[in-house]
Scaffold this motif. Structure first.
Motif, PDB file in Angstrom:
ATOM      1  N   GLU A   1       4.400   3.616   8.517  1.00  0.00           N
ATOM      2  CA  GLU A   1       3.483   4.305   7.605  1.00  0.00           C
ATOM      3  C   GLU A   1       2.266   3.439   7.303  1.00  0.00           C
ATOM      4  O   GLU A   1       1.130   3.928   7.259  1.00  0.00           O
ATOM      5  N   ALA A   2       2.511   2.146   7.091  1.00  0.00           N
ATOM      6  CA  ALA A   2       1.389   1.235   6.831  1.00  0.00           C
ATOM      7  C   ALA A   2       0.456   1.194   8.034  1.00  0.00           C
ATOM      8  O   ALA A   2      -0.777   1.203   7.897  1.00  0.00           O
ATOM      9  N   MET A   3       1.057   1.173   9.210  1.00  0.00           N
ATOM     10  CA  MET A   3       0.257   1.147  10.433  1.00  0.00           C
ATOM     11  C   MET A   3      -0.636   2.384  10.526  1.00  0.00           C
ATOM     12  O   MET A   3      -1.789   2.296  10.951  1.00  0.00           O
TER      13      MET A   3
ATOM     14  N   ALA B   1      -5.343  11.410   6.542  1.00  0.00           N
ATOM     15  CA  ALA B   1      -5.356  10.135   5.814  1.00  0.00           C
ATOM     16  C   ALA B   1      -4.896  10.321   4.373  1.00  0.00           C
ATOM     17  O   ALA B   1      -4.130   9.501   3.840  1.00  0.00           O
ATOM     18  N   THR B   2      -5.330  11.423   3.739  1.00  0.00           N
ATOM     19  CA  THR B   2      -4.956  11.657   2.339  1.00  0.00           C
ATOM     20  C   THR B   2      -3.452  11.879   2.195  1.00  0.00           C
ATOM     21  O   THR B   2      -2.786  11.244   1.361  1.00  0.00           O
ATOM     22  N   VAL B   3      -2.898  12.773   3.029  1.00  0.00           N
ATOM     23  CA  VAL B   3      -1.457  13.076   2.924  1.00  0.00           C
ATOM     24  C   VAL B   3      -0.626  11.858   3.324  1.00  0.00           C
ATOM     25  O   VAL B   3       0.382  11.546   2.681  1.00  0.00           O
ATOM     26  N   SER B   4      -1.046  11.145   4.355  1.00  0.00           N
ATOM     27  CA  SER B   4      -0.290   9.970   4.793  1.00  0.00           C
ATOM     28  C   SER B   4      -0.283   8.890   3.716  1.00  0.00           C
ATOM     29  O   SER B   4       0.742   8.227   3.490  1.00  0.00           O
ATOM     30  N   THR B   5      -1.418   8.702   3.035  1.00  0.00           N
ATOM     31  CA  THR B   5      -1.476   7.695   1.972  1.00  0.00           C
ATOM     32  C   THR B   5      -0.584   8.085   0.802  1.00  0.00           C
ATOM     33  O   THR B   5       0.152   7.245   0.250  1.00  0.00           O
ATOM     34  N   LEU B   6      -0.626   9.361   0.413  1.00  0.00           N
ATOM     35  CA  LEU B   6       0.244   9.828  -0.672  1.00  0.00           C
ATOM     36  C   LEU B   6       1.720   9.667  -0.306  1.00  0.00           C
ATOM     37  O   LEU B   6       2.544   9.242  -1.121  1.00  0.00           O
ATOM     38  N   PHE B   7       2.042  10.014   0.926  1.00  0.00           N
ATOM     39  CA  PHE B   7       3.418   9.890   1.410  1.00  0.00           C
ATOM     40  C   PHE B   7       3.873   8.431   1.377  1.00  0.00           C
ATOM     41  O   PHE B   7       4.984   8.100   0.944  1.00  0.00           O
ATOM     42  N   TRP B   8       2.988   7.551   1.807  1.00  0.00           N
ATOM     43  CA  TRP B   8       3.286   6.111   1.847  1.00  0.00           C
ATOM     44  C   TRP B   8       3.496   5.565   0.440  1.00  0.00           C
ATOM     45  O   TRP B   8       4.489   4.877   0.158  1.00  0.00           O
ATOM     46  N   LEU B   9       2.584   5.887  -0.466  1.00  0.00           N
ATOM     47  CA  LEU B   9       2.677   5.358  -1.833  1.00  0.00           C
ATOM     48  C   LEU B   9       3.875   5.941  -2.583  1.00  0.00           C
ATOM     49  O   LEU B   9       4.563   5.236  -3.322  1.00  0.00           O
ATOM     50  N   THR B  10       4.127   7.241  -2.372  1.00  0.00           N
ATOM     51  CA  THR B  10       5.272   7.854  -3.053  1.00  0.00           C
ATOM     52  C   THR B  10       6.581   7.205  -2.628  1.00  0.00           C
ATOM     53  O   THR B  10       7.452   6.914  -3.457  1.00  0.00           O
TER      54      THR B  10
ATOM     55  N   ALA C   1       9.630  15.263  -4.402  1.00  0.00           N
ATOM     56  CA  ALA C   1       8.242  14.980  -4.015  1.00  0.00           C
ATOM     57  C   ALA C   1       8.175  14.439  -2.601  1.00  0.00           C
ATOM     58  O   ALA C   1       7.294  14.813  -1.808  1.00  0.00           O
ATOM     59  N   TYR C   2       9.109  13.566  -2.258  1.00  0.00           N
ATOM     60  CA  TYR C   2       9.114  12.968  -0.921  1.00  0.00           C
ATOM     61  C   TYR C   2       9.360  14.040   0.147  1.00  0.00           C
ATOM     62  O   TYR C   2       8.720  14.037   1.207  1.00  0.00           O
ATOM     63  N   LEU C   3      10.260  14.972  -0.153  1.00  0.00           N
ATOM     64  CA  LEU C   3      10.555  16.056   0.786  1.00  0.00           C
ATOM     65  C   LEU C   3       9.346  16.964   0.980  1.00  0.00           C
ATOM     66  O   LEU C   3       9.004  17.346   2.105  1.00  0.00           O
ATOM     67  N   ILE C   4       8.657  17.284  -0.116  1.00  0.00           N
ATOM     68  CA  ILE C   4       7.475  18.153  -0.014  1.00  0.00           C
ATOM     69  C   ILE C   4       6.379  17.477   0.805  1.00  0.00           C
ATOM     70  O   ILE C   4       5.752  18.087   1.683  1.00  0.00           O
ATOM     71  N   LEU C   5       6.147  16.185   0.544  1.00  0.00           N
ATOM     72  CA  LEU C   5       5.111  15.474   1.292  1.00  0.00           C
ATOM     73  C   LEU C   5       5.490  15.341   2.762  1.00  0.00           C
ATOM     74  O   LEU C   5       4.624  15.420   3.641  1.00  0.00           O
ATOM     75  N   ALA C   6       6.784  15.155   3.040  1.00  0.00           N
ATOM     76  CA  ALA C   6       7.220  15.094   4.444  1.00  0.00           C
ATOM     77  C   ALA C   6       6.967  16.429   5.140  1.00  0.00           C
ATOM     78  O   ALA C   6       6.525  16.478   6.294  1.00  0.00           O
ATOM     79  N   ALA C   7       7.234  17.523   4.422  1.00  0.00           N
ATOM     80  CA  ALA C   7       7.002  18.849   4.997  1.00  0.00           C
ATOM     81  C   ALA C   7       5.516  19.106   5.216  1.00  0.00           C
ATOM     82  O   ALA C   7       5.119  19.800   6.164  1.00  0.00           O
ATOM     83  N   LEU C   8       4.660  18.561   4.340  1.00  0.00           N
ATOM     84  CA  LEU C   8       3.211  18.709   4.526  1.00  0.00           C
ATOM     85  C   LEU C   8       2.708  17.846   5.682  1.00  0.00           C
ATOM     86  O   LEU C   8       1.821  18.248   6.440  1.00  0.00           O
ATOM     87  N   ALA C   9       3.270  16.642   5.798  1.00  0.00           N
ATOM     88  CA  ALA C   9       2.770  15.697   6.804  1.00  0.00           C
ATOM     89  C   ALA C   9       3.174  16.078   8.217  1.00  0.00           C
ATOM     90  O   ALA C   9       2.454  15.777   9.179  1.00  0.00           O
ATOM     91  N   THR C  10       4.316  16.745   8.356  1.00  0.00           N
ATOM     92  CA  THR C  10       4.821  17.048   9.705  1.00  0.00           C
ATOM     93  C   THR C  10       3.857  17.898  10.534  1.00  0.00           C
ATOM     94  O   THR C  10       3.527  17.529  11.665  1.00  0.00           O
ATOM     95  N   PRO C  11       3.366  19.045  10.020  1.00  0.00           N
ATOM     96  CA  PRO C  11       2.415  19.797  10.860  1.00  0.00           C
ATOM     97  C   PRO C  11       1.109  19.042  11.092  1.00  0.00           C
ATOM     98  O   PRO C  11       0.421  19.295  12.083  1.00  0.00           O
ATOM     99  N   LEU C  12       0.780  18.117  10.179  1.00  0.00           N
ATOM    100  CA  LEU C  12      -0.448  17.361  10.377  1.00  0.00           C
ATOM    101  C   LEU C  12      -0.371  16.473  11.611  1.00  0.00           C
ATOM    102  O   LEU C  12      -1.380  16.204  12.258  1.00  0.00           O
TER     103      LEU C  12
END
Length: 484
Positions: free
Chosen positions: A129-131, A184-193, A235-246
């Motif tokens: 995720e950091a990468m 970038a926005t969703v990945s950063t939120l996912f990483w920080l969460t 929250a982590y599950l929702i962000l994972a579901a958002l990030a996957t199609p991205l």
């Protein structure tokens, strides 16, 4: 003592076991919850070792060089690049697509493998995720400075202004802004969460006032209560579901930069799946490139085990076969379509002035990684690193071949011209690695390198039927999982 040694040896053996009847441990060395916390937290709290300092000095020097080159570019203009007519897109776009691709594996490992309940991701997901975040930062530089007047790059965003000027929404460059910005926005939120519980662990162990305050802010009042865990997991599950199609959409949009053009070699519908597979291929190669030395130099071998490396090698091998298949399909479609310009474009890739780049691309992406078919090679550090470095080099040359060979010889022979990168092109690309590795080393030093809370949740001790050492317990001795 002998019991601990035997347990340690057994966990190593089981970790590499191929027996499908037995679930392999994902943490070796006989570590319990406290040992996992100490291993990761001490890396963030302690004084860096000599290897960290050596790498940081080198990468920060490259970053300083990049800063100097950007200053030279802003004061002189884009004429210092090798771009010309017809190659108006040179190294900047090659580098942009390369770095965006590198950023794909992070979200794939974290989000998609999380949704599929692949527990082996827990040792490497924070790394990946950091990468992703740092690779997107590197990618964002190149289109930003490629616009010619970078101080007006904010015009790419649909910001209301007094002149009622709006971006050209039909331009693929604007599609990139939305795709990469959203990613970038969703990945950063996912990483920080995902780091919130681990930030709280570092907060509780911090002795420095400034560090304690900083970790308190980012841990947003985490106490480890059941309510916090419930909301965190939702929250982590929702962000994972958002990030996957991205993962699938962002590189598809980047491929549209080329696919919507009429240029021979670019105008093809295979680009979206081909680019996505290539991005995952290159992203996993970069994760291996970072993880193999880091686990050795920073004492993470029991958390990022050789099973993690082997699994990533298998994924890399699979996506590499998809990329090789896509190369073949491109040539087949050029032959089957019977369009002379299209056929010439692909023959020009093989036999034109940049044949050497095409040969490097084929060797690095299709031939070199085939060594990973053999388990002995997947278990050998030098073979794995050779395959990963092959892919890193090959994926950059893939973008170079697609962009440059199609532009230098298009429909009109009268407009043909060769592209030669200048020293600024080459050193800016090298400098971008300085930004990437400097950010990554700062991440290693100040943030939880591995997802402590997630790692503990997949250890045998986390389950009610297991005791502290992972052994089975009777009903009286069972206990619920308690996060450290």
């Amino acid at each position: 003592m002998s019991t601990i040694s035997n347990n340690t040896h057994d966990s190593y053996e089981k970790n590499l076991s191929q027996d499908p009847r037995e679930r392999a441990p994902l943490v070796t060395g006989g570590k319990d919850f406290s040992a996992v916390t100490s291993t990761v937290a001490d890396l963030a709290r302690g004084w860096p070792n000599i290897w960290w300092w050596a790498a940081f000095l080198f990468s920060s020097s490259l970053l300083a060089m990049l800063g100097g080159l950007l200053g030279y570019l802003f004061t002189t203009g884009t004429g210092i690049w090798g771009n010309n007519q017809p190659v108006a897109w040179g190294f900047p776009i090659v580098n942009f697509v390369f770095w965006v691709g590198i950023g794909h594996a992070g979200t794939l490992i974290s989000a998609i493998l999380f949704l599929f309940r692949q527990n082996w991701r827990t040792g490497i997901n924070r790394f990946a995720e950091a990468m992703t975040i740092f690779a997107v930062m590197c990618a964002a530089i190149f289109p930003g400075v490629h616009v010619g007047r970078p101080w007006l790059a904010y015009w790419l965003f649909p910001i209301p202004n007094q002149m009622d000027m709006w971006p050209q929404f039909r331009s693929p460059l604007l599609w990139d802004v939305f795709a990469v910005g959203t990613y970038a926005t969703v990945s950063t939120l996912f990483w920080l969460t995902g780091m919130v519980p681990d930030f709280a662990t570092l907060r509780d162990r911090a002795k420095n006032v400034i560090a304690k305050f900083a970790y308190s802010v980012v841990s947003i009042g985490w106490t480890g209560s059941s309510r916090h865990w419930h909301r965190f997991e939702k929250a982590y599950l929702i962000l994972a579901a958002l990030a996957t199609p991205l993962v699938l959409s962002v590189h598809s949009v980047v491929s549209f930069d080329f696919a919507v053009a009429q240029l021979p070699g670019w105008h093809t519908t295979i680009f979206p799946p081909y680019f996505v597979a290539g991005a995952i291929y290159g992203g996993f190669a970069m994760v291996i490139t970072l993880a193999v030395p880091c686990r050795k130099l920073f004492g993470l071998e029991d958390i990022i085990t050789w099973r993690h490396i082997e699994n990533m090698s298998k994924v890399m091998l699979g996506t590499g076969m998809i990329v090789a298949y896509a190369y073949g399909v491109e040539f087949f479609i050029a032959w089957y379509g019977q369009v002379p310009e299209e056929q010439f474009a692909f023959l020009n890739r093989m036999r034109g002035p940049y044949w050497w780049a095409f040969a490097l691309m084929i060797f690095c992406n299709c031939i070199g990684p085939q060594i990973l078919w053999f388990r002995k090679a997947r278990m050998n550090v030098w073979c794995v690193m050779f395959a990963a470095m092959c892919v890193n080099v090959g994926m950059w040359f893939e973008r170079f071949v697609i962009i440059v060979t199609s532009l230098v010889r298009d429909f009109l022979p009268s407009s043909w011209d060769l592209f030669k990168p200048t020293w600024v092109d080459i050193t800016m690309f090298i400098g971008s690695f300085g930004l990437f590795f400097t950010m990554f080393l700062l991440f290693l030093k100040f943030l939880p390198t591995c997802a402590m809370a997630e790692i503990k949740s997949v250890m045998p001790e986390a389950h009610a039927h297991s005791g502290p050492g992972g052994e089975a317990m009777d009903s009286e001795g069972r206990s619920d999982y308690q996060p450290d």
